[in-house]
Design a protein around this motif. Structure first.
Motif, PDB file in Angstrom:
ATOM      1  N   LEU A   2       0.835  -1.193   0.000  1.00 33.16           N
ATOM      2  CA  LEU A   2       0.000   0.000   0.000  1.00 33.16           C
ATOM      3  C   LEU A   2       0.873   1.247   0.000  1.00 33.16           C
ATOM      4  CD1 LEU A   2      -2.912   1.149   0.265  1.00 33.16           C
ATOM      5  CD2 LEU A   2      -2.523   1.171   2.709  1.00 33.16           C
ATOM      6  N   GLU A   3       0.542   2.185  -0.873  1.00 33.68           N
ATOM      7  CA  GLU A   3       1.314   3.426  -0.980  1.00 33.68           C
ATOM      8  C   GLU A   3       0.352   4.612  -1.023  1.00 33.68           C
ATOM      9  OE1 GLU A   3       4.709   5.356  -3.930  1.00 33.68           O
ATOM     10  OE2 GLU A   3       3.577   3.610  -4.593  1.00 33.68           O
ATOM     11  N   ILE A   4       0.678   5.653  -0.269  1.00 29.11           N
ATOM     12  CA  ILE A   4      -0.077   6.899  -0.309  1.00 29.11           C
ATOM     13  C   ILE A   4       0.802   7.904  -1.032  1.00 29.11           C
ATOM     14  CG2 ILE A   4      -1.236   8.718   1.009  1.00 29.11           C
ATOM     15  CD1 ILE A   4      -2.461   5.963   1.554  1.00 29.11           C
ATOM     16  N   LYS A   5       0.251   8.542  -2.062  1.00 33.50           N
ATOM     17  CA  LYS A   5       1.051   9.528  -2.771  1.00 33.50           C
ATOM     18  C   LYS A   5       0.192  10.687  -3.231  1.00 33.50           C
ATOM     19  CE  LYS A   5       1.094   6.563  -6.849  1.00 33.50           C
ATOM     20  NZ  LYS A   5       1.963   5.800  -7.721  1.00 33.50           N
ATOM     21  N   GLN A   6       0.869  11.776  -3.509  1.00 31.79           N
ATOM     22  CA  GLN A   6       0.207  12.963  -4.013  1.00 31.79           C
ATOM     23  C   GLN A   6       0.308  12.954  -5.534  1.00 31.79           C
ATOM     24  OE1 GLN A   6       1.724  16.601  -2.363  1.00 31.79           O
ATOM     25  NE2 GLN A   6       0.357  17.864  -3.575  1.00 31.79           N
ATOM     26  N   ILE A   7      -0.799  13.299  -6.198  1.00 32.98           N
ATOM     27  CA  ILE A   7      -0.823  13.362  -7.656  1.00 32.98           C
ATOM     28  C   ILE A   7      -1.399  14.696  -8.112  1.00 32.98           C
ATOM     29  CG2 ILE A   7      -1.054  10.844  -7.893  1.00 32.98           C
ATOM     30  CD1 ILE A   7      -4.058  11.413  -8.690  1.00 32.98           C
ATOM     31  N   THR A   8      -1.320  14.953  -9.399  1.00 31.18           N
ATOM     32  CA  THR A   8      -1.978  16.117  -9.998  1.00 31.18           C
ATOM     33  C   THR A   8      -3.055  15.628 -10.951  1.00 31.18           C
ATOM     34  OG1 THR A   8      -0.606  16.284 -11.982  1.00 31.18           O
ATOM     35  CG2 THR A   8       0.257  17.330  -9.962  1.00 31.18           C
ATOM     36  N   ILE A   9      -3.822  16.548 -11.494  1.00 25.35           N
ATOM     37  CA  ILE A   9      -4.877  16.157 -12.430  1.00 25.35           C
ATOM     38  C   ILE A   9      -4.292  15.686 -13.764  1.00 25.35           C
ATOM     39  CG2 ILE A   9      -6.657  17.569 -11.350  1.00 25.35           C
ATOM     40  CD1 ILE A   9      -6.256  19.634 -13.595  1.00 25.35           C
ATOM     41  N   LEU A  10      -2.987  15.847 -13.956  1.00 28.70           N
ATOM     42  CA  LEU A  10      -2.328  15.371 -15.173  1.00 28.70           C
ATOM     43  C   LEU A  10      -1.850  13.921 -15.035  1.00 28.70           C
ATOM     44  CD1 LEU A  10      -0.238  18.565 -15.986  1.00 28.70           C
ATOM     45  CD2 LEU A  10      -2.475  17.900 -16.899  1.00 28.70           C
ATOM     46  N   ASP A  11      -1.863  13.406 -13.822  1.00 29.97           N
ATOM     47  CA  ASP A  11      -1.419  12.034 -13.558  1.00 29.97           C
ATOM     48  C   ASP A  11      -2.454  11.044 -14.092  1.00 29.97           C
ATOM     49  OD1 ASP A  11      -1.021   9.503 -11.914  1.00 29.97           O
ATOM     50  OD2 ASP A  11       0.600  10.744 -11.101  1.00 29.97           O
ATOM     51  N   SER A  12      -2.007   9.920 -14.598  1.00 32.62           N
ATOM     52  CA  SER A  12      -2.937   8.899 -15.113  1.00 32.62           C
ATOM     53  C   SER A  12      -3.862   8.369 -14.008  1.00 32.62           C
ATOM     54  CB  SER A  12      -2.174   7.753 -15.757  1.00 32.62           C
ATOM     55  OG  SER A  12      -1.314   7.143 -14.818  1.00 32.62           O
ATOM     56  N   LEU A  13      -3.422   8.427 -12.748  1.00 33.27           N
ATOM     57  CA  LEU A  13      -4.274   7.972 -11.638  1.00 33.27           C
ATOM     58  C   LEU A  13      -5.463   8.897 -11.387  1.00 33.27           C
ATOM     59  CD1 LEU A  13      -1.567   6.772  -9.093  1.00 33.27           C
ATOM     60  CD2 LEU A  13      -3.226   5.340 -10.311  1.00 33.27           C
ATOM     61  N   TYR A  14      -5.382  10.127 -11.902  1.00 39.18           N
ATOM     62  CA  TYR A  14      -6.479  11.080 -11.693  1.00 39.18           C
ATOM     63  C   TYR A  14      -7.792  10.549 -12.272  1.00 39.18           C
ATOM     64  CZ  TYR A  14      -9.400  15.245 -12.103  1.00 39.18           C
ATOM     65  OH  TYR A  14     -10.447  16.127 -12.034  1.00 39.18           O
ATOM     66  N   GLN A  15      -7.738   9.904 -13.439  1.00 38.06           N
ATOM     67  CA  GLN A  15      -8.973   9.368 -14.040  1.00 38.06           C
ATOM     68  C   GLN A  15      -9.560   8.257 -13.158  1.00 38.06           C
ATOM     69  OE1 GLN A  15     -10.496  11.008 -16.377  1.00 38.06           O
ATOM     70  NE2 GLN A  15      -8.712  12.355 -16.469  1.00 38.06           N
ATOM     71  N   LEU A  16      -8.699   7.471 -12.544  1.00 41.85           N
ATOM     72  CA  LEU A  16      -9.171   6.442 -11.614  1.00 41.85           C
ATOM     73  C   LEU A  16      -9.754   7.081 -10.355  1.00 41.85           C
ATOM     74  CD1 LEU A  16      -6.252   3.866 -11.935  1.00 41.85           C
ATOM     75  CD2 LEU A  16      -8.520   3.754 -13.013  1.00 41.85           C
ATOM     76  N   GLU A  17      -9.148   8.174  -9.912  1.00 36.14           N
ATOM     77  CA  GLU A  17      -9.670   8.909  -8.758  1.00 36.14           C
ATOM     78  C   GLU A  17     -11.073   9.422  -9.060  1.00 36.14           C
ATOM     79  OE1 GLU A  17      -9.168  13.277  -6.756  1.00 36.14           O
ATOM     80  OE2 GLU A  17      -7.365  12.410  -7.600  1.00 36.14           O
ATOM     81  N   ARG A  18     -11.252  10.012 -10.232  1.00 35.11           N
ATOM     82  CA  ARG A  18     -12.566  10.533 -10.629  1.00 35.11           C
ATOM     83  C   ARG A  18     -13.609   9.416 -10.601  1.00 35.11           C
ATOM     84  NH1 ARG A  18     -12.438  12.891 -16.193  1.00 35.11           N
ATOM     85  NH2 ARG A  18     -14.296  14.046 -15.565  1.00 35.11           N
ATOM     86  N   GLU A  19     -13.246   8.268 -11.162  1.00 35.28           N
ATOM     87  CA  GLU A  19     -14.178   7.141 -11.221  1.00 35.28           C
ATOM     88  C   GLU A  19     -14.533   6.640  -9.814  1.00 35.28           C
ATOM     89  OE1 GLU A  19     -16.816   4.324 -12.271  1.00 35.28           O
ATOM     90  OE2 GLU A  19     -16.106   5.993 -13.484  1.00 35.28           O
ATOM     91  N   LEU A  20     -13.542   6.565  -8.921  1.00 36.77           N
ATOM     92  CA  LEU A  20     -13.801   6.122  -7.548  1.00 36.77           C
ATOM     93  C   LEU A  20     -14.738   7.094  -6.839  1.00 36.77           C
ATOM     94  CD1 LEU A  20     -13.174   4.029  -5.316  1.00 36.77           C
ATOM     95  CD2 LEU A  20     -11.321   5.546  -4.602  1.00 36.77           C
ATOM     96  N   ARG A  21     -14.501   8.388  -7.000  1.00 40.24           N
ATOM     97  CA  ARG A  21     -15.373   9.392  -6.375  1.00 40.24           C
ATOM     98  C   ARG A  21     -16.801   9.276  -6.900  1.00 40.24           C
ATOM     99  NH1 ARG A  21     -11.416  14.457  -7.225  1.00 40.24           N
ATOM    100  NH2 ARG A  21     -13.387  15.541  -7.406  1.00 40.24           N
ATOM    101  N   ASN A  22     -16.942   9.047  -8.206  1.00 44.42           N
ATOM    102  CA  ASN A  22     -18.283   8.863  -8.783  1.00 44.42           C
ATOM    103  C   ASN A  22     -18.960   7.639  -8.175  1.00 44.42           C
ATOM    104  OD1 ASN A  22     -18.047  11.072 -10.553  1.00 44.42           O
ATOM    105  ND2 ASN A  22     -17.117   9.805 -12.134  1.00 44.42           N
ATOM    106  N   LYS A  23     -18.235   6.533  -8.128  1.00 40.98           N
ATOM    107  CA  LYS A  23     -18.774   5.247  -7.665  1.00 40.98           C
ATOM    108  C   LYS A  23     -19.155   5.272  -6.180  1.00 40.98           C
ATOM    109  CE  LYS A  23     -16.904   0.707  -6.750  1.00 40.98           C
ATOM    110  NZ  LYS A  23     -15.718  -0.112  -6.870  1.00 40.98           N
ATOM    111  N   VAL A  24     -18.279   5.835  -5.346  1.00 44.11           N
ATOM    112  CA  VAL A  24     -18.477   5.773  -3.894  1.00 44.11           C
ATOM    113  C   VAL A  24     -19.311   6.943  -3.360  1.00 44.11           C
ATOM    114  CG1 VAL A  24     -17.273   5.801  -1.663  1.00 44.11           C
ATOM    115  CG2 VAL A  24     -16.370   4.445  -3.556  1.00 44.11           C
ATOM    116  N   LEU A  25     -19.102   8.136  -3.901  1.00 50.35           N
ATOM    117  CA  LEU A  25     -19.734   9.329  -3.330  1.00 50.35           C
ATOM    118  C   LEU A  25     -20.963   9.833  -4.083  1.00 50.35           C
ATOM    119  CD1 LEU A  25     -16.476  11.341  -2.558  1.00 50.35           C
ATOM    120  CD2 LEU A  25     -17.837   9.990  -0.957  1.00 50.35           C
ATOM    121  N   LEU A  26     -20.909   9.857  -5.390  1.00 49.34           N
ATOM    122  CA  LEU A  26     -21.962  10.530  -6.152  1.00 49.34           C
ATOM    123  C   LEU A  26     -23.108   9.615  -6.594  1.00 49.34           C
ATOM    124  CD1 LEU A  26     -19.753  12.904  -8.324  1.00 49.34           C
ATOM    125  CD2 LEU A  26     -20.732  13.295  -6.066  1.00 49.34           C
TER     126      LEU A  26
END
Length: 144
Positions: A2-26
């Motif tokens: 497990l790793e915690i890291k800081q990313i920007t909206i240009l990082d490829s993980l940002y699209q996964l972050e968006r999807e997780l927020r949609n799935k869990v929160l919205l």
């Protein structure tokens, strides 16, 4: 691992972050996908990953011109992984970042069901409860 890291909206993980927020929160409360991205370009983004899988995320938005106060927003951990300490690791990393940046206060709008989670991390409730997106919330904060 497990790793915690800081990313920007240009990082490829940002699209996964968006999807997780949609799935869990919205989606569970009927909000359209990506409805809470208005602060993403100015926010600091933190993600929890393991073997290139995104497990959780949280963003931190500066809310004053001196950047001494910020709001924790869009905290999400994959539904199957909640209660395993991933959220705690994300918030602790966020708070360490705040200390290094000179941020003195972090606030959040906590869903009532998440109040105990934030209290265990040192946050306190202030002001009156309120309703946001049809859900009871509390104003919470921590001073660093």
């Amino acid at each position: 691992m497990l790793e915690i890291k800081q990313i920007t909206i240009l990082d490829s993980l940002y699209q996964l972050e968006r999807e997780l927020r949609n799935k869990v929160l919205l989606r569970p409360i009927g909000l359209p996908d990506n409805a809470w991205e208005m602060n993403d370009d100015k926010a600091w983004h933190f993600v929890a990953t393991e073997s290139n899988n995104l497990l959780g995320c949280v963003i931190l938005v500066p809310i004053d011109s001196k950047k001494e106060k910020a709001q924790l927003m869009q905290m999400a951990v994959d539904t199957n992984l909640q209660g395993k300490g991933i959220g705690k690791l994300l918030v602790n990393e966020l708070l360490e970042f705040c200390k290094k940046q000179g941020i003195k206060e972090v606030t959040c709008h906590s869903r009532e069901s998440a109040n105990d989670f934030y209290k265990k991390l040192g946050f306190e409730i202030y002001d009156e409860p309120f309703e946001e997106v049809g859900i009871k919330h509390n104003h919470m904060r921590i001073y660093l």
